[in-house]
Write a protein that holds these residues in place. Structure first.
Motif, PDB file in Angstrom:
ATOM      1  N   THR A 111       0.749  -1.168  -0.109  1.00 50.06           N
ATOM      2  CA  THR A 111      -0.040   0.019   0.103  1.00 50.06           C
ATOM      3  C   THR A 111       0.765   1.372   0.031  1.00 50.06           C
ATOM      4  O   THR A 111       0.526   2.622   0.022  1.00 50.06           O
ATOM      5  CB  THR A 111      -1.003   0.077   1.302  1.00 50.06           C
ATOM      6  OG1 THR A 111      -0.148  -0.016   2.597  1.00 50.06           O
ATOM      7  CG2 THR A 111      -1.876  -0.926   1.224  1.00 50.06           C
ATOM      8  N   GLY A 112       2.109   1.159   0.034  1.00 48.17           N
ATOM      9  CA  GLY A 112       3.010   2.320   0.026  1.00 48.17           C
ATOM     10  C   GLY A 112       3.292   2.925   1.154  1.00 48.17           C
ATOM     11  O   GLY A 112       3.839   3.958   1.192  1.00 48.17           O
ATOM     12  N   GLN A 113       2.929   2.221   2.301  1.00 45.43           N
ATOM     13  CA  GLN A 113       3.182   3.105   3.670  1.00 45.43           C
ATOM     14  C   GLN A 113       4.418   2.930   4.150  1.00 45.43           C
ATOM     15  O   GLN A 113       4.963   3.651   4.827  1.00 45.43           O
ATOM     16  CB  GLN A 113       2.064   2.178   4.887  1.00 45.43           C
ATOM     17  CG  GLN A 113       0.788   2.530   4.521  1.00 45.43           C
ATOM     18  CD  GLN A 113       0.117   1.662   5.583  1.00 45.43           C
ATOM     19  OE1 GLN A 113       0.516   0.741   6.197  1.00 45.43           O
ATOM     20  NE2 GLN A 113      -1.381   1.915   5.454  1.00 45.43           N
ATOM     21  N   ILE A 114       5.392   2.039   3.613  1.00 47.29           N
ATOM     22  CA  ILE A 114       6.708   1.881   3.811  1.00 47.29           C
ATOM     23  C   ILE A 114       7.505   1.726   2.441  1.00 47.29           C
ATOM     24  O   ILE A 114       6.972   1.128   1.299  1.00 47.29           O
ATOM     25  CB  ILE A 114       7.130   0.745   4.613  1.00 47.29           C
ATOM     26  CG1 ILE A 114       6.789  -0.699   4.128  1.00 47.29           C
ATOM     27  CG2 ILE A 114       6.729   1.168   6.161  1.00 47.29           C
ATOM     28  CD1 ILE A 114       7.318  -1.721   5.013  1.00 47.29           C
ATOM     29  N   ASP A 115       8.729   2.217   2.444  1.00 47.51           N
ATOM     30  CA  ASP A 115       9.658   1.967   1.181  1.00 47.51           C
ATOM     31  C   ASP A 115      10.582   0.712   1.485  1.00 47.51           C
ATOM     32  O   ASP A 115      11.352   0.371   2.323  1.00 47.51           O
ATOM     33  CB  ASP A 115      10.332   3.023   1.038  1.00 47.51           C
ATOM     34  CG  ASP A 115      11.336   2.867  -0.252  1.00 47.51           C
ATOM     35  OD1 ASP A 115      10.902   2.027  -1.151  1.00 47.51           O
ATOM     36  OD2 ASP A 115      12.165   3.721  -0.700  1.00 47.51           O
ATOM     37  N   PRO A 116      10.182  -0.601   0.621  1.00 48.12           N
ATOM     38  CA  PRO A 116      10.998  -1.766   0.916  1.00 48.12           C
ATOM     39  C   PRO A 116      12.356  -1.493   0.611  1.00 48.12           C
ATOM     40  O   PRO A 116      13.222  -2.271   1.271  1.00 48.12           O
ATOM     41  CB  PRO A 116      10.309  -2.864  -0.512  1.00 48.12           C
ATOM     42  CG  PRO A 116       8.955  -1.804  -0.763  1.00 48.12           C
ATOM     43  CD  PRO A 116       9.104  -0.486  -0.532  1.00 48.12           C
ATOM     44  N   LYS A 117      12.662  -0.430  -0.291  1.00 49.46           N
ATOM     45  CA  LYS A 117      14.294  -0.251  -0.537  1.00 49.46           C
ATOM     46  C   LYS A 117      15.017   0.125   0.747  1.00 49.46           C
ATOM     47  O   LYS A 117      16.033  -0.212   1.191  1.00 49.46           O
ATOM     48  CB  LYS A 117      14.290   0.790  -1.811  1.00 49.46           C
ATOM     49  CG  LYS A 117      13.893   0.031  -2.806  1.00 49.46           C
ATOM     50  CD  LYS A 117      14.260   1.158  -3.879  1.00 49.46           C
ATOM     51  CE  LYS A 117      13.685   0.625  -5.284  1.00 49.46           C
ATOM     52  NZ  LYS A 117      13.727   1.630  -6.392  1.00 49.46           N
ATOM     53  N   GLU A 118      14.004   1.057   1.595  1.00 46.50           N
ATOM     54  CA  GLU A 118      14.833   1.525   3.068  1.00 46.50           C
ATOM     55  C   GLU A 118      14.840   0.208   3.722  1.00 46.50           C
ATOM     56  O   GLU A 118      15.510   0.119   4.640  1.00 46.50           O
ATOM     57  CB  GLU A 118      13.938   2.559   3.553  1.00 46.50           C
ATOM     58  CG  GLU A 118      13.833   3.747   2.596  1.00 46.50           C
ATOM     59  CD  GLU A 118      12.906   5.064   3.508  1.00 46.50           C
ATOM     60  OE1 GLU A 118      12.595   4.564   4.299  1.00 46.50           O
ATOM     61  OE2 GLU A 118      12.525   6.048   2.590  1.00 46.50           O
ATOM     62  N   MET A 119      13.955  -0.634   3.887  1.00 45.03           N
ATOM     63  CA  MET A 119      13.976  -1.849   4.673  1.00 45.03           C
ATOM     64  C   MET A 119      15.267  -2.684   4.352  1.00 45.03           C
ATOM     65  O   MET A 119      15.709  -3.345   5.370  1.00 45.03           O
ATOM     66  CB  MET A 119      12.573  -2.522   4.621  1.00 45.03           C
ATOM     67  CG  MET A 119      11.335  -1.752   4.967  1.00 45.03           C
ATOM     68  SD  MET A 119      11.426  -1.429   6.729  1.00 45.03           S
ATOM     69  CE  MET A 119      11.048  -3.007   7.436  1.00 45.03           C
TER      70      MET A 119
END
Length: 73
Positions: free
Chosen positions: A63-71
């Motif tokens: 849903t775009g609440q977090i950025d997977p690249k940052e994770m």
């Protein structure tokens, strides 16, 4: 091997610990069984919680609440 029947078994001798030692063995095994049951339940609860968190994390990423690249960093 000859057949095993009641008469054949009656002639066999089995070593048995004294009753007090049998009681200690029973107590020990009962405690260990309880410990195993307790830890098994704790593991099942942890797995359930981890599945919920994984699902929430996937939902948040989709849903775009977090950025997977940052994770990943």
């Amino acid at each position: 091997m000859p057949k095993i029947n009641r008469e054949a078994l009656a002639t066999l001798r089995f070593p048995l610990p004294p009753v007090c030692e049998q009681s200690k063995i029973i107590d020990y095994l009962t405690k260990k069984t309880h410990d195993i049951d307790y830890y098994s339940q704790a593991i099942r609860e942890s797995i359930s919680l981890l599945k919920e968190r994984r699902s929430a994390l996937i939902t948040a990423a989709v849903t775009g609440q977090i950025d997977p690249k940052e994770m990943a960093a």
